[in-house]
Structures are given as C-alpha cells and as structure tokens.
Motif scaffolding. Sequence first.
Motif, PDB file in Angstrom:
ATOM      1  N   ARG A 171       4.555  18.071 -22.268  1.00  0.00           N
ATOM      2  CA  ARG A 171       5.958  17.642 -22.120  1.00  0.00           C
ATOM      3  C   ARG A 171       6.190  16.284 -22.783  1.00  0.00           C
ATOM      4  O   ARG A 171       7.046  15.510 -22.376  1.00  0.00           O
ATOM      5  N   TRP A 172       5.451  16.033 -23.836  1.00  0.00           N
ATOM      6  CA  TRP A 172       5.603  14.792 -24.608  1.00  0.00           C
ATOM      7  C   TRP A 172       5.020  15.025 -26.000  1.00  0.00           C
ATOM      8  O   TRP A 172       3.944  15.617 -26.145  1.00  0.00           O
ATOM      9  N   GLY A 173       5.725  14.542 -26.997  1.00  0.00           N
ATOM     10  CA  GLY A 173       5.197  14.635 -28.356  1.00  0.00           C
ATOM     11  C   GLY A 173       6.177  14.103 -29.375  1.00  0.00           C
ATOM     12  O   GLY A 173       7.375  13.942 -29.103  1.00  0.00           O
ATOM     13  N   ARG A 174       5.645  13.825 -30.550  1.00  0.00           N
ATOM     14  CA  ARG A 174       6.459  13.320 -31.648  1.00  0.00           C
ATOM     15  C   ARG A 174       6.007  13.986 -32.952  1.00  0.00           C
ATOM     16  O   ARG A 174       4.817  13.998 -33.275  1.00  0.00           O
ATOM     17  N   LEU A 175       6.964  14.534 -33.690  1.00  0.00           N
ATOM     18  CA  LEU A 175       6.729  15.005 -35.050  1.00  0.00           C
ATOM     19  C   LEU A 175       7.459  14.070 -35.997  1.00  0.00           C
ATOM     20  O   LEU A 175       8.650  13.790 -35.796  1.00  0.00           O
ATOM     21  N   VAL A 176       6.759  13.599 -37.014  1.00  0.00           N
ATOM     22  CA  VAL A 176       7.392  12.795 -38.061  1.00  0.00           C
ATOM     23  C   VAL A 176       6.981  13.405 -39.395  1.00  0.00           C
ATOM     24  O   VAL A 176       5.792  13.467 -39.724  1.00  0.00           O
ATOM     25  N   HIS A 177       7.959  13.882 -40.144  1.00  0.00           N
ATOM     26  CA  HIS A 177       7.707  14.533 -41.421  1.00  0.00           C
ATOM     27  C   HIS A 177       8.067  13.560 -42.550  1.00  0.00           C
ATOM     28  O   HIS A 177       9.174  12.994 -42.542  1.00  0.00           O
ATOM     29  N   ILE A 178       7.167  13.365 -43.487  1.00  0.00           N
ATOM     30  CA  ILE A 178       7.428  12.451 -44.598  1.00  0.00           C
ATOM     31  C   ILE A 178       8.034  13.229 -45.759  1.00  0.00           C
ATOM     32  O   ILE A 178       7.405  14.123 -46.318  1.00  0.00           O
ATOM     33  N   SER A 179       9.249  12.874 -46.103  1.00  0.00           N
ATOM     34  CA  SER A 179       9.978  13.524 -47.184  1.00  0.00           C
ATOM     35  C   SER A 179       9.947  12.621 -48.414  1.00  0.00           C
ATOM     36  O   SER A 179       8.976  11.891 -48.639  1.00  0.00           O
ATOM     37  N   SER A 180      10.987  12.659 -49.199  1.00  0.00           N
ATOM     38  CA  SER A 180      11.078  11.851 -50.416  1.00  0.00           C
ATOM     39  C   SER A 180      12.547  11.689 -50.771  1.00  0.00           C
ATOM     40  O   SER A 180      13.353  12.596 -50.533  1.00  0.00           O
ATOM     41  N   SER A 181      12.889  10.557 -51.357  1.00  0.00           N
ATOM     42  CA  SER A 181      14.264  10.355 -51.803  1.00  0.00           C
ATOM     43  C   SER A 181      14.660  11.368 -52.867  1.00  0.00           C
ATOM     44  O   SER A 181      15.850  11.614 -53.098  1.00  0.00           O
ATOM     45  N   LEU A 182      13.665  11.997 -53.490  1.00  0.00           N
ATOM     46  CA  LEU A 182      13.964  13.033 -54.480  1.00  0.00           C
ATOM     47  C   LEU A 182      14.692  14.213 -53.847  1.00  0.00           C
ATOM     48  O   LEU A 182      15.417  14.942 -54.533  1.00  0.00           O
ATOM     49  N   ALA A 183      14.521  14.403 -52.543  1.00  0.00           N
ATOM     50  CA  ALA A 183      15.181  15.512 -51.859  1.00  0.00           C
ATOM     51  C   ALA A 183      16.695  15.387 -51.896  1.00  0.00           C
ATOM     52  O   ALA A 183      17.417  16.389 -51.879  1.00  0.00           O
ATOM     53  N   THR A 184      17.183  14.159 -51.956  1.00  0.00           N
ATOM     54  CA  THR A 184      18.636  13.944 -51.975  1.00  0.00           C
ATOM     55  C   THR A 184      19.123  13.297 -53.268  1.00  0.00           C
ATOM     56  O   THR A 184      20.240  13.556 -53.703  1.00  0.00           O
ATOM     57  N   GLU A 185      18.272  12.480 -53.901  1.00  0.00           N
ATOM     58  CA  GLU A 185      18.673  11.809 -55.135  1.00  0.00           C
ATOM     59  C   GLU A 185      18.435  12.681 -56.360  1.00  0.00           C
ATOM     60  O   GLU A 185      19.205  12.660 -57.316  1.00  0.00           O
ATOM     61  N   GLY A 186      17.329  13.447 -56.323  1.00  0.00           N
ATOM     62  CA  GLY A 186      17.006  14.334 -57.428  1.00  0.00           C
ATOM     63  C   GLY A 186      16.481  13.608 -58.654  1.00  0.00           C
ATOM     64  O   GLY A 186      16.669  12.404 -58.827  1.00  0.00           O
ATOM     65  N   ALA A 187      15.809  14.355 -59.498  1.00  0.00           N
ATOM     66  CA  ALA A 187      15.319  13.846 -60.784  1.00  0.00           C
ATOM     67  C   ALA A 187      14.836  15.035 -61.598  1.00  0.00           C
ATOM     68  O   ALA A 187      14.200  15.947 -61.063  1.00  0.00           O
ATOM     69  N   ALA A 188      15.156  15.045 -62.873  1.00  0.00           N
ATOM     70  CA  ALA A 188      14.679  16.119 -63.742  1.00  0.00           C
ATOM     71  C   ALA A 188      13.165  16.182 -63.687  1.00  0.00           C
ATOM     72  O   ALA A 188      12.482  15.159 -63.749  1.00  0.00           O
ATOM     73  N   GLY A 189      12.637  17.380 -63.549  1.00  0.00           N
ATOM     74  CA  GLY A 189      11.203  17.570 -63.461  1.00  0.00           C
ATOM     75  C   GLY A 189      10.684  17.669 -62.047  1.00  0.00           C
ATOM     76  O   GLY A 189       9.533  18.045 -61.824  1.00  0.00           O
ATOM     77  N   SER A 190      11.526  17.346 -61.061  1.00  0.00           N
ATOM     78  CA  SER A 190      11.100  17.350 -59.652  1.00  0.00           C
ATOM     79  C   SER A 190      11.791  18.429 -58.839  1.00  0.00           C
ATOM     80  O   SER A 190      11.823  18.361 -57.617  1.00  0.00           O
ATOM     81  N   GLU A 191      12.331  19.434 -59.499  1.00  0.00           N
ATOM     82  CA  GLU A 191      13.155  20.438 -58.817  1.00  0.00           C
ATOM     83  C   GLU A 191      12.424  21.123 -57.664  1.00  0.00           C
ATOM     84  O   GLU A 191      12.974  21.280 -56.561  1.00  0.00           O
ATOM     85  N   TYR A 192      11.192  21.532 -57.893  1.00  0.00           N
ATOM     86  CA  TYR A 192      10.489  22.330 -56.882  1.00  0.00           C
ATOM     87  C   TYR A 192       9.897  21.447 -55.786  1.00  0.00           C
ATOM     88  O   TYR A 192       9.899  21.826 -54.611  1.00  0.00           O
ATOM     89  N   TYR A 193       9.409  20.296 -56.153  1.00  0.00           N
ATOM     90  CA  TYR A 193       8.929  19.345 -55.153  1.00  0.00           C
ATOM     91  C   TYR A 193      10.093  18.893 -54.267  1.00  0.00           C
ATOM     92  O   TYR A 193       9.958  18.825 -53.034  1.00  0.00           O
ATOM     93  N   ALA A 194      11.226  18.607 -54.870  1.00  0.00           N
ATOM     94  CA  ALA A 194      12.401  18.195 -54.100  1.00  0.00           C
ATOM     95  C   ALA A 194      12.871  19.312 -53.177  1.00  0.00           C
ATOM     96  O   ALA A 194      13.283  19.068 -52.039  1.00  0.00           O
ATOM     97  N   ALA A 195      12.800  20.549 -53.661  1.00  0.00           N
ATOM     98  CA  ALA A 195      13.180  21.689 -52.821  1.00  0.00           C
ATOM     99  C   ALA A 195      12.268  21.792 -51.607  1.00  0.00           C
ATOM    100  O   ALA A 195      12.727  22.058 -50.487  1.00  0.00           O
ATOM    101  N   ALA A 196      10.966  21.580 -51.810  1.00  0.00           N
ATOM    102  CA  ALA A 196      10.018  21.655 -50.700  1.00  0.00           C
ATOM    103  C   ALA A 196      10.288  20.563 -49.675  1.00  0.00           C
ATOM    104  O   ALA A 196      10.245  20.807 -48.461  1.00  0.00           O
TER     105      ALA A 196
END
Length: 254
Positions: free
Chosen positions: A141-166
């Motif tokens: 009855r206690w726990g914490r999940l913290v997932h590390i994402s990337s600004s590429l997920a919202t900012e985007g960059a050419a060449g990062s389409e699939y990594y950003a999607a993940a």
Amino acid sequence: MDLGMEGRTVIVTGASGGLGRAIARGFAAEGADVVLTYHGARAEAERFAKEIEQGGGRALATRYDMADPEAARALTGAVLEWSGRIDVLVNNAVHWGASAPDPDRPFEAVPDDAWRQVLHTNIEGALRLSREVAPVMRRQRWGRLVHISSSLATEGAAGSEYYAAAKSALHGFSRSAAFSLGKDGDILSNVVQPGLTRTDTNTEIADSYGHVYSARAPLGRLLEAAEVAGPVVYLGSAANTGITGQVITVTGGV
C-alpha cells in the motif's frame, strides 16, 4: 527536509552512469537501499555500488536487459530476495537503437527492424517492469513510479521520431497508471522530462550541441545531472504525497 527514504528500496534502471547514476546517488544520500541495474557496464555498476557501501549505504548491482521479456520478473525476484521490498522504481534505462539518430535521413527510410526495436524495447521494457513491481506496491500500500522521458517527446527533432514516440508512450501509461495504483494505497506515478543534460557519459554530445539548447534556456546553460536527479528523488520519496499522474519538465526552462 527529511524525504522519508531511510530503509526503503529503490530500483534505478540504467544506473551505471549518466543520469541514472546521479539519481541513484541522490536516493542513497537519503538513506535508501539502491538497486543499480546495468546492461553491459558491469564493472562500472559494481564500482558504484562499492562506492555507496563505503559511504555507509547499501547497494546491489545487477544486470537487467530491458529487451528480454523475462528480465523484469527475474529482477523483481532478485530485489525481493535481497531486501524483501520494492518501494520505488525509476524507469531510466534506454535503448537508443543500432544507429545514432540521423536528422538527414527521412524517418520512412529507417529499416523496419530498427524502428520497431526502438519502440518495442523502450516501451515494453518500462511497462513490463512496472507491471512486475505494481503488485508488490499494492501489497505494501505504498510505492512510487518515476519514468524518465525526454523533451524530444514534446519538442521533437528530425531523426528522433521513433525514440520520441517511445518516450511519449510513457506519458500516457503513467497518467492512467496513477488512477489504477492510487486506489490501492499511497502509490504515485509520474514522469520526469529532462532536456539535454550534462552527465558523465555524454560530454561529447553536450559540448557539440549544448550551445543550441543553452541559447534558448532562461538559465543560459545546460542542467547538470544532479539538478535533474533532485526532482526525481523528490517525486520518488515519502515527502511527495500529492503529485501523481503528472509530467514534470526539468529543462532549465527551455
């Protein structure tokens, strides 16, 4: 501030270097027992575990291959055998794929095997491990999940389409998981979204491209790994009692 981590067990995937190392060090400084997973850098992870133990902490270095469907269950079992509990999971490990992102290559030209591997490994690796630790947290009855994402997920960059999607997939998963987990106790799920951050393993990238990000940042510089690790540790701590289902951007204001 006492973050209430004394005696709690924290898993940090991809903790042999880079941001994962800073996150694990932050939790260890708060008195948590830390599990440092690595993929190939065994020597580095074991040296880091010894460093934590020499400082009076408790650490376990263990291999974890997020592409292996059986690895999440094996890791969870090993941690429970070691400490008897799992309080925090930081999904930090990442799979970049066989080749570096190429902004000059059209995304439709990336071979099927390559982009599928980036998607499946990053998404399924994080979700499988979350699925394995969730029942433990529900029982506690206690726990914490913290997932590390990337600004590429919202900012985007050419060449990062699939990594950003993940990485974007983590946002949707964490938001819905917060509702499911919150029904069964003090269990929180959040995403931390860093931008380009200076770490001990990306000096060449930071030196080559850092000026582009620094020019856009209100702070006028890249953040250091410890500056991103701080919010991760807080979100994963007992001091965080009300932040869940959120995406916390830690980019220096970019």
